[in-house]
Motif scaffolding. Structure first.
Motif, PDB file in Angstrom:
ATOM      1  N   LEU A   1       0.821  -1.132  -0.051  1.00 39.54           N
ATOM      2  CA  LEU A   1      -0.020   0.084   0.165  1.00 39.54           C
ATOM      3  C   LEU A   1       0.876   1.340  -0.067  1.00 39.54           C
ATOM      4  CD1 LEU A   1      -2.755  -1.014   2.705  1.00 39.54           C
ATOM      5  CD2 LEU A   1      -2.911  -0.686  -0.035  1.00 39.54           C
ATOM      6  N   PRO A   2       0.636   2.077  -0.846  1.00 42.65           N
ATOM      7  CA  PRO A   2      -0.478   2.240  -2.109  1.00 42.65           C
ATOM      8  C   PRO A   2       0.005   1.270  -2.845  1.00 42.65           C
ATOM      9  CG  PRO A   2       0.824   4.112  -2.075  1.00 42.65           C
ATOM     10  CD  PRO A   2       1.434   3.303  -0.844  1.00 42.65           C
ATOM     11  N   ASP A   3      -1.094   0.863  -3.849  1.00 37.19           N
ATOM     12  CA  ASP A   3      -1.175  -0.226  -4.756  1.00 37.19           C
ATOM     13  C   ASP A   3      -0.490   0.338  -6.069  1.00 37.19           C
ATOM     14  OD1 ASP A   3      -1.176  -2.639  -6.152  1.00 37.19           O
ATOM     15  OD2 ASP A   3      -3.398  -2.812  -5.993  1.00 37.19           O
ATOM     16  N   THR A   4       0.623   0.687  -5.908  1.00 39.89           N
ATOM     17  CA  THR A   4       1.367   1.429  -7.092  1.00 39.89           C
ATOM     18  C   THR A   4       2.898   0.944  -7.253  1.00 39.89           C
ATOM     19  OG1 THR A   4       0.011   3.650  -6.953  1.00 39.89           O
ATOM     20  CG2 THR A   4       2.078   3.747  -8.133  1.00 39.89           C
ATOM     21  N   THR A   5       3.271   0.628  -8.388  1.00 35.70           N
ATOM     22  CA  THR A   5       4.685   0.392  -8.702  1.00 35.70           C
ATOM     23  C   THR A   5       5.316   1.555  -9.212  1.00 35.70           C
ATOM     24  OG1 THR A   5       4.039  -1.682  -9.262  1.00 35.70           O
ATOM     25  CG2 THR A   5       6.544  -1.326  -9.642  1.00 35.70           C
ATOM     26  N   TYR A   6       6.615   2.004  -8.413  1.00 41.47           N
ATOM     27  CA  TYR A   6       7.569   2.914  -8.893  1.00 41.47           C
ATOM     28  C   TYR A   6       8.687   2.172  -9.783  1.00 41.47           C
ATOM     29  CZ  TYR A   6       4.720   5.905  -5.936  1.00 41.47           C
ATOM     30  OH  TYR A   6       3.621   6.832  -5.568  1.00 41.47           O
ATOM     31  N   PHE A   7       8.769   2.734 -10.976  1.00 42.91           N
ATOM     32  CA  PHE A   7      10.081   2.612 -11.886  1.00 42.91           C
ATOM     33  C   PHE A   7      10.811   3.807 -11.977  1.00 42.91           C
ATOM     34  CE2 PHE A   7       7.438  -0.798 -13.186  1.00 42.91           C
ATOM     35  CZ  PHE A   7       7.847  -1.472 -14.300  1.00 42.91           C
ATOM     36  N   GLU A   8      12.104   3.325 -11.748  1.00 44.06           N
ATOM     37  CA  GLU A   8      13.092   4.616 -12.052  1.00 44.06           C
ATOM     38  C   GLU A   8      12.978   5.012 -13.691  1.00 44.06           C
ATOM     39  OE1 GLU A   8      17.053   4.488  -9.578  1.00 44.06           O
ATOM     40  OE2 GLU A   8      16.823   2.819 -10.952  1.00 44.06           O
ATOM     41  N   GLU A   9      13.005   6.475 -13.826  1.00 46.89           N
ATOM     42  CA  GLU A   9      12.649   6.901 -15.069  1.00 46.89           C
ATOM     43  C   GLU A   9      13.349   6.631 -16.234  1.00 46.89           C
ATOM     44  OE1 GLU A   9      12.689  10.890 -14.061  1.00 46.89           O
ATOM     45  OE2 GLU A   9      14.926  11.131 -13.964  1.00 46.89           O
ATOM     46  N   TRP A  10      14.679   5.883 -15.975  1.00 49.59           N
ATOM     47  CA  TRP A  10      15.491   5.500 -16.993  1.00 49.59           C
ATOM     48  C   TRP A  10      15.683   3.969 -16.974  1.00 49.59           C
ATOM     49  CZ3 TRP A  10      19.931   2.537 -16.071  1.00 49.59           C
ATOM     50  CH2 TRP A  10      20.196   2.590 -14.714  1.00 49.59           C
TER      51      TRP A  10
ATOM     52  N   LYS B 132       7.183  -1.639 -20.168  1.00 49.78           N
ATOM     53  CA  LYS B 132       6.291  -0.892 -19.497  1.00 49.78           C
ATOM     54  C   LYS B 132       4.735  -1.102 -19.722  1.00 49.78           C
ATOM     55  CE  LYS B 132       9.291   3.024 -17.885  1.00 49.78           C
ATOM     56  NZ  LYS B 132       9.355   4.559 -17.989  1.00 49.78           N
ATOM     57  N   ARG B 133       4.560  -0.986 -21.091  1.00 44.87           N
ATOM     58  CA  ARG B 133       3.246  -1.265 -21.636  1.00 44.87           C
ATOM     59  C   ARG B 133       2.601  -2.592 -21.364  1.00 44.87           C
ATOM     60  NH1 ARG B 133       1.982  -4.192 -25.753  1.00 44.87           N
ATOM     61  NH2 ARG B 133       3.957  -4.178 -26.428  1.00 44.87           N
ATOM     62  N   ILE B 134       3.536  -3.621 -21.321  1.00 41.49           N
ATOM     63  CA  ILE B 134       3.160  -4.980 -21.465  1.00 41.49           C
ATOM     64  C   ILE B 134       2.862  -5.244 -19.604  1.00 41.49           C
ATOM     65  CG2 ILE B 134       3.885  -7.575 -21.125  1.00 41.49           C
ATOM     66  CD1 ILE B 134       5.565  -6.871 -23.578  1.00 41.49           C
ATOM     67  N   TYR B 135       3.684  -4.737 -18.702  1.00 42.12           N
ATOM     68  CA  TYR B 135       3.575  -4.313 -17.265  1.00 42.12           C
ATOM     69  C   TYR B 135       2.174  -4.089 -17.005  1.00 42.12           C
ATOM     70  CZ  TYR B 135       4.762  -3.841 -12.511  1.00 42.12           C
ATOM     71  OH  TYR B 135       4.666  -3.787 -11.034  1.00 42.12           O
ATOM     72  N   GLN B 136       1.968  -2.864 -17.477  1.00 43.50           N
ATOM     73  CA  GLN B 136       0.620  -2.162 -17.367  1.00 43.50           C
ATOM     74  C   GLN B 136      -0.541  -3.137 -17.737  1.00 43.50           C
ATOM     75  OE1 GLN B 136       1.973   1.652 -19.004  1.00 43.50           O
ATOM     76  NE2 GLN B 136       1.090   2.678 -16.877  1.00 43.50           N
ATOM     77  N   GLU B 137      -0.420  -3.731 -18.892  1.00 41.69           N
ATOM     78  CA  GLU B 137      -1.435  -4.539 -19.392  1.00 41.69           C
ATOM     79  C   GLU B 137      -1.850  -5.824 -18.404  1.00 41.69           C
ATOM     80  OE1 GLU B 137      -0.267  -5.595 -23.428  1.00 41.69           O
ATOM     81  OE2 GLU B 137      -0.791  -3.598 -24.259  1.00 41.69           O
ATOM     82  N   LEU B 138      -0.874  -5.906 -17.691  1.00 42.41           N
ATOM     83  CA  LEU B 138      -1.126  -7.117 -16.493  1.00 42.41           C
ATOM     84  C   LEU B 138      -2.015  -6.755 -15.442  1.00 42.41           C
ATOM     85  CD1 LEU B 138       2.527  -8.869 -16.556  1.00 42.41           C
ATOM     86  CD2 LEU B 138       0.376  -9.838 -17.404  1.00 42.41           C
ATOM     87  N   GLY B 139      -2.074  -5.354 -15.603  1.00 42.87           N
ATOM     88  CA  GLY B 139      -3.293  -4.640 -14.266  1.00 42.87           C
ATOM     89  C   GLY B 139      -2.267  -3.783 -13.405  1.00 42.87           C
ATOM     90  N   HIS B 140      -1.107  -3.599 -13.621  1.00 39.49           N
ATOM     91  CA  HIS B 140      -0.304  -2.854 -12.562  1.00 39.49           C
ATOM     92  C   HIS B 140      -0.377  -1.364 -12.926  1.00 39.49           C
ATOM     93  CE1 HIS B 140       1.616  -6.424 -10.955  1.00 39.49           C
ATOM     94  NE2 HIS B 140       1.946  -6.993 -12.098  1.00 39.49           N
ATOM     95  N   GLU B 141      -0.513  -0.573 -11.973  1.00 37.06           N
ATOM     96  CA  GLU B 141      -0.490   0.866 -11.844  1.00 37.06           C
ATOM     97  C   GLU B 141       0.844   1.268 -11.783  1.00 37.06           C
ATOM     98  OE1 GLU B 141      -1.557   4.879  -9.348  1.00 37.06           O
ATOM     99  OE2 GLU B 141      -2.658   3.342  -9.257  1.00 37.06           O
ATOM    100  N   LEU B 142       1.430   2.349 -12.739  1.00 39.16           N
ATOM    101  CA  LEU B 142       2.822   2.379 -12.839  1.00 39.16           C
ATOM    102  C   LEU B 142       3.099   3.899 -12.704  1.00 39.16           C
ATOM    103  CD1 LEU B 142       5.352   0.827 -15.416  1.00 39.16           C
ATOM    104  CD2 LEU B 142       5.342   3.426 -14.826  1.00 39.16           C
TER     105      LEU B 142
END
Length: 569
Positions: free
Chosen positions: A506-515, A522-532
């Motif tokens: 919690l919160p239900d969000t995944t943080y990616f380093e910007e580089w 990122k697209r495939i990861y989000q298509e799995l249902g993750h908030e990025l």
């Protein structure tokens, strides 16, 4: 005098040579006889000098930590606390717990107003936020048990740096600039970090800390008693009385560091040695590795959407358990550590992971939970000596520069670690504000931490020493470096430089380093249902890899650290 001259000469040369000698990019620094990796090059050089003079890994870690208290005031400290994991060359493993404690006058509702809300951010600002410091007690205990050189000798580098000064870092300049507008709020701090209390220090200018040098000399002469008793203790207590703090001479007198048994696990034939509670790091790293062990992470690919998905699901479940179960063992004697670090439990958690869709983090599914703000401003020291003894040490003031209060006349900053307790009992929401019993405030209780000093061993010998700052992200940073080394066979520098992610239930969000992550990933990861979401950087890992065949040491200081450096010989 000869020793001081040698050390000062090395430090002086390093000022001019550092741009040429600094570890950078993805090239590990090799060494045969010992290596030290930290977030400040002068501290790394101080520790390496101790190794060169015949000191062992504990000696070097102690000297380095005291040097960092001078050169990295944002996190290096006398007024904070932390953890040390030690693995000697004969297979013995132990740990030192020097986490801060709540003062005797603390109470579970001490930061709340009449409406049950946190009053004026008081758990992070002001002297109520200060826990009883543990660093000096912890370093002294480690030395008394396992050091080889004299205690007095190990304080020399820090004293020299404080008295003679060192170049003000560009990374420190923002704090000096901030004090220009807050010098009335922090007058004793302005005395140290502003020139004549009127101007900000500029990069390259010399910072001398004479009050801090006097404090270090008292510690040098009397050991831990030079901090928790006598003049230094009086200066702390007087400052507390004058500024509405609650730490007393009794708080200082009763504080003790603890030698404790590490938590251990196994991952693909490697032994994982980590810090037990009140650090959540050891348990969490082992639990996540146990979940990941059944997946072919190497075949999934480095930083692929598939590998990041299963890693996220391991993070999600482990952080929920961290929230529900972990706290100070002196106040929570029934924590199920054996269960949380078992392979059977990991197998049950894996059954709830769907490889094709993200899970959902829901605070309503848990009757209790703990997760709240932890600052990324911590620092880590990794040391290996020529005999193969290894130290992984992480310590902190909590936020950058802690409470921002320097003890008048003593020259060191105080922590604001009380903010790591759950401030509102019983209050949990989906944004990550949580208040569970294991980590509620109580007198002499140690607050839960995410610090994760870790040593990985094979056949009874250390092969990887790793740790990082980063608040809650520390656990996931350490996890990813271990996976990068073991599963993806990256050298220590590439394993550290690789981009990182963070999920904490919690919160239900995944943080990616910007580089470093491809748009397709990122697209495939989000298509799995993750908030990025993206962030600038995550952690500043400091690591050492020991080649099991040749015995050669390879160190790497994370390039995310402005002044970091690996120094060996």
């Amino acid at each position: 005098m000869k020793t001081k001259f040698a050390i000062v000469t090395i430090f002086t040369l390093s000022v001019f040579l550092n741009p040429l000698l600094g570890q950078g990019g993805r090239i590990p620094v090799p060494a045969e006889n010992g290596i030290v990796v930290t977030s400040h090059y002068l501290a790394s050089e101080a520790g390496n000098q101790i190794l060169y003079e015949g000191g062992n890994a504990i000696d070097a870690a102690v000297a380095t930590a005291f040097a960092m208290a001078v050169t990295l005031p944002s996190a290096g400290n006398l007024g904070g606390g932390g953890f040390l994991v030690y693995h000697d060359n004969q297979g013995m493993q132990t740990a030192i717990n020097f986490r801060e404690k709540a003062p005797l006058a603390a109470g579970r509702d001490m930061f709340l107003d009449e409406n049950g809300k946190i009053k004026d951010n008081s758990n992070h600002e002001g002297l109520l936020s200060v826990g009883v410091p543990g660093t000096v007690a912890g370093l002294f205990l480690a030395h008394q048990k396992y050091g080889s050189l004299s205690w007095k000798h190990l304080l020399n580098p820090a004293i020299n740096l404080a008295e003679d000064g060192f170049p003000f870092s560009r990374d420190m300049n923002f704090f000096s600039e901030m004090l220009l507008n807050n010098k009335e709020k922090y007058p004793s701090t302005a005395k140290v970090f502003l020139k004549n209390r009127t101007e900000a220090y500029q990069p390259g200018e010399t910072l001398k800390q004479l009050d801090l040098a006097k404090t270090l000399k008292r510690i040098q002469k009397k050991g831990a008693a030079g901090f928790y008793q006598g003049k230094t203790a009086k200066l702390i207590v007087d400052y507390m009385k004058e500024n509405d703090g609650i730490i007393t001479s009794e708080d200082l007198a009763v504080y003790k560091a603890q030698e404790v048994k590490p938590v251990t696990g196994n991952y693909r034939g490697y032994k994982i040695i980590g810090m037990p509670p009140p650090s959540s790091g050891g348990v969490a790293v082992i639990e996540m590795l146990n979940i990941l062990e059944a997946y072919d992470i190497e075949a999934m690919g480095l930083n692929s959407a598939a590998s990041l998905h299963v890693m996220t699901e391991a993070m999600r479940r482990t952080f929920a358990d961290r929230a529900l179960f972990l706290g100070d063992p002196d106040f929570n004697p029934d924590m199920p550590l054996d269960k949380l670090t078992s392979k059977d439990y990991a197998a049950k958690l894996r059954e709830t992971i769907n490889l094709d869709i993200a899970s959902v983090s829901d605070s309503a599914n848990f009757s209790e939970a703990h997760l709240k703000y932890e600052s990324p401003e911590t620092t880590h020291i990794s040391v290996v000596d020529k005999e193969g003894n290894a130290v992984s040490l992480t310590y902190t003031l909590e936020q950058s520069y802690g409470s921002k209060h320097v003890v008048e006349g003593a020259g060191f900053l105080l922590n604001n670690e009380m903010g790591d307790f759950n401030p509102i009992p019983g209050y949990t929401d989906s944004k990550g504000k949580i208040g569970t019993a294991p980590n509620l405030i109580a007198p002499e209780k140690r607050m839960l931490s995410s610090m994760s000093p870790t040593i990985v061993a094979k056949n009874g010998k250390p092969v990887l020493v790793i740790g990082s700052p980063g608040g809650r992200t520390i656990i996931n940073t350490v996890l990813q470096v271990i996976v990068n080394v073991i599963d993806h066979r990256l050298d220590i520098a590439k394993a550290i430089e690789s981009p990182r992610i963070h999920h904490q239930w919690l919160p239900d969000t995944t943080y990616f380093e910007e580089w470093g992550f491809s748009p397709d990933t990122k697209r495939i990861y989000q298509e799995l249902g993750h908030e990025l979401k993206t962030r600038s950087t995550q952690g500043r890992a400091m690591g050492i890899y020991i080649d099991p065949e040749s015995g050669l040491l390879y160190g790497a200081a994370d390039s995310r650290s402005y002044d970091g450096k690996a120094v060996g010989h």
